[in-house]
Write a protein that holds these residues in place. Structure first.
Motif, PDB file in Angstrom:
ATOM      1  N   VAL A  52       0.850  -1.183   0.000  1.00  0.00           N
ATOM      2  CA  VAL A  52       0.000   0.000   0.000  1.00  0.00           C
ATOM      3  C   VAL A  52       0.886   1.233   0.000  1.00  0.00           C
ATOM      4  N   GLN A  53       0.657   2.098  -0.955  1.00  0.00           N
ATOM      5  CA  GLN A  53       1.429   3.348  -1.015  1.00  0.00           C
ATOM      6  C   GLN A  53       0.495   4.516  -0.766  1.00  0.00           C
ATOM      7  N   TYR A  54       0.786   5.253   0.267  1.00  0.00           N
ATOM      8  CA  TYR A  54      -0.028   6.432   0.529  1.00  0.00           C
ATOM      9  C   TYR A  54       0.360   7.566  -0.411  1.00  0.00           C
ATOM     10  N   GLN A  55      -0.659   8.263  -0.885  1.00  0.00           N
ATOM     11  CA  GLN A  55      -0.440   9.419  -1.747  1.00  0.00           C
ATOM     12  C   GLN A  55      -0.225  10.670  -0.916  1.00  0.00           C
ATOM     13  N   SER A  56      -0.700  10.593   0.298  1.00  0.00           N
ATOM     14  CA  SER A  56      -0.576  11.738   1.196  1.00  0.00           C
ATOM     15  C   SER A  56      -0.346  11.171   2.582  1.00  0.00           C
ATOM     16  N   SER A  57      -0.077  12.004   3.540  1.00  0.00           N
ATOM     17  CA  SER A  57       0.100  11.518   4.896  1.00  0.00           C
ATOM     18  C   SER A  57      -1.252  11.103   5.457  1.00  0.00           C
ATOM     19  N   PRO A  58      -1.421   9.818   5.773  1.00  0.00           N
ATOM     20  CA  PRO A  58      -2.732   9.356   6.221  1.00  0.00           C
ATOM     21  C   PRO A  58      -3.162  10.019   7.524  1.00  0.00           C
ATOM     22  N   ALA A  59      -2.198  10.442   8.323  1.00  0.00           N
ATOM     23  CA  ALA A  59      -2.556  11.062   9.603  1.00  0.00           C
ATOM     24  C   ALA A  59      -3.248  12.409   9.389  1.00  0.00           C
ATOM     25  N   THR A  60      -3.050  12.997   8.223  1.00  0.00           N
ATOM     26  CA  THR A  60      -3.714  14.274   7.970  1.00  0.00           C
ATOM     27  C   THR A  60      -5.017  14.090   7.210  1.00  0.00           C
ATOM     28  N   SER A  61      -5.145  12.993   6.461  1.00  0.00           N
ATOM     29  CA  SER A  61      -6.353  12.843   5.652  1.00  0.00           C
ATOM     30  C   SER A  61      -7.370  11.885   6.254  1.00  0.00           C
ATOM     31  N   CYS A  62      -6.938  11.034   7.178  1.00  0.00           N
ATOM     32  CA  CYS A  62      -7.858  10.052   7.738  1.00  0.00           C
ATOM     33  C   CYS A  62      -8.018  10.290   9.240  1.00  0.00           C
ATOM     34  N   PRO A  63      -9.200  10.695   9.668  1.00  0.00           N
ATOM     35  CA  PRO A  63      -9.421  10.967  11.094  1.00  0.00           C
ATOM     36  C   PRO A  63      -9.162   9.747  11.964  1.00  0.00           C
ATOM     37  N   GLU A  64      -9.538   8.581  11.454  1.00  0.00           N
ATOM     38  CA  GLU A  64      -9.359   7.362  12.229  1.00  0.00           C
ATOM     39  C   GLU A  64      -7.882   7.052  12.424  1.00  0.00           C
ATOM     40  N   PHE A  65      -7.141   7.220  11.348  1.00  0.00           N
ATOM     41  CA  PHE A  65      -5.706   6.994  11.396  1.00  0.00           C
ATOM     42  C   PHE A  65      -5.052   7.989  12.347  1.00  0.00           C
ATOM     43  N   ALA A  66      -5.454   9.240  12.237  1.00  0.00           N
ATOM     44  CA  ALA A  66      -4.887  10.287  13.085  1.00  0.00           C
ATOM     45  C   ALA A  66      -5.141   9.986  14.557  1.00  0.00           C
ATOM     46  N   ALA A  67      -6.349   9.495  14.860  1.00  0.00           N
ATOM     47  CA  ALA A  67      -6.686   9.191  16.243  1.00  0.00           C
ATOM     48  C   ALA A  67      -5.797   8.081  16.776  1.00  0.00           C
ATOM     49  N   ARG A  68      -5.523   7.108  15.928  1.00  0.00           N
ATOM     50  CA  ARG A  68      -4.680   5.994  16.362  1.00  0.00           C
ATOM     51  C   ARG A  68      -3.238   6.422  16.577  1.00  0.00           C
ATOM     52  N   VAL A  69      -2.770   7.281  15.699  1.00  0.00           N
ATOM     53  CA  VAL A  69      -1.414   7.789  15.874  1.00  0.00           C
ATOM     54  C   VAL A  69      -1.324   8.555  17.186  1.00  0.00           C
ATOM     55  N   ALA A  70      -2.354   9.362  17.461  1.00  0.00           N
ATOM     56  CA  ALA A  70      -2.371  10.158  18.690  1.00  0.00           C
ATOM     57  C   ALA A  70      -2.390   9.257  19.923  1.00  0.00           C
ATOM     58  N   ASP A  71      -3.078   8.114  19.802  1.00  0.00           N
ATOM     59  CA  ASP A  71      -3.155   7.173  20.918  1.00  0.00           C
ATOM     60  C   ASP A  71      -1.898   6.334  21.064  1.00  0.00           C
ATOM     61  N   GLY A  72      -1.006   6.438  20.094  1.00  0.00           N
ATOM     62  CA  GLY A  72       0.206   5.641  20.140  1.00  0.00           C
ATOM     63  C   GLY A  72      -0.007   4.214  19.693  1.00  0.00           C
ATOM     64  N   GLU A  73      -1.176   3.940  19.076  1.00  0.00           N
ATOM     65  CA  GLU A  73      -1.446   2.573  18.622  1.00  0.00           C
ATOM     66  C   GLU A  73      -0.582   2.211  17.426  1.00  0.00           C
ATOM     67  N   LEU A  74      -0.338   3.209  16.608  1.00  0.00           N
ATOM     68  CA  LEU A  74       0.495   2.980  15.440  1.00  0.00           C
ATOM     69  C   LEU A  74       1.854   3.588  15.718  1.00  0.00           C
TER      70      LEU A  74
END
Ligand SMILES: [Zn+2]
Length: 102
Positions: A52-74
């Motif tokens: 999977v190649q992201y075209q953009s930073s998923p943490a900025t375009s995907c709220p779910e992804f961003a939430a997980r990054v913030a939680d330290g899950e990813l």
């Protein structure tokens, strides 16, 4: 309620013919998350391996992804958001993303 109250959102076309040609050459198929519309390029290297190649930073375009990054899950290993994974799996099932024979 009017008939036009729920006009479907029309996302912009994924690309030109030239882009499509390039996707065919590289085996990368654009898939976008059904929920957040984050677009990635997907390629099956084998039945079990999906790149999977992201075209953009998923943490900025995907709220779910961003939430997980913030939680330290990813952390070290960047994964896709579950919704996007569903979209990718659906694209594989429908044949949009080709799986090479082994
Ligand atoms: Zn998403």
């Amino acid at each position: 309620m009017t008939a036009w109250a729920k006009a479907p959102p029309h996302s912009d076309p994924i690309g030109t013919l030239a882009d499509e040609h390039e996707y065919l050459n590289t085996g990368l198929v654009p898939v976008s998350c059904a929920v957040c519309a984050t677009e990635v390029l997907v390629r099956k290297a084998s039945r079990a391996q999906t790149s999977v190649q992201y075209q953009s930073s998923p943490a900025t375009s995907c709220p779910e992804f961003a939430a997980r990054v913030a939680d330290g899950e990813l952390s070290a290993r960047i994964d896709t958001c579950p919704r996007l994974r569903e979209s990718i799996e659906r694209a594989v099932v429908t044949g949009a993303v080709a799986v090479p024979d082994e």
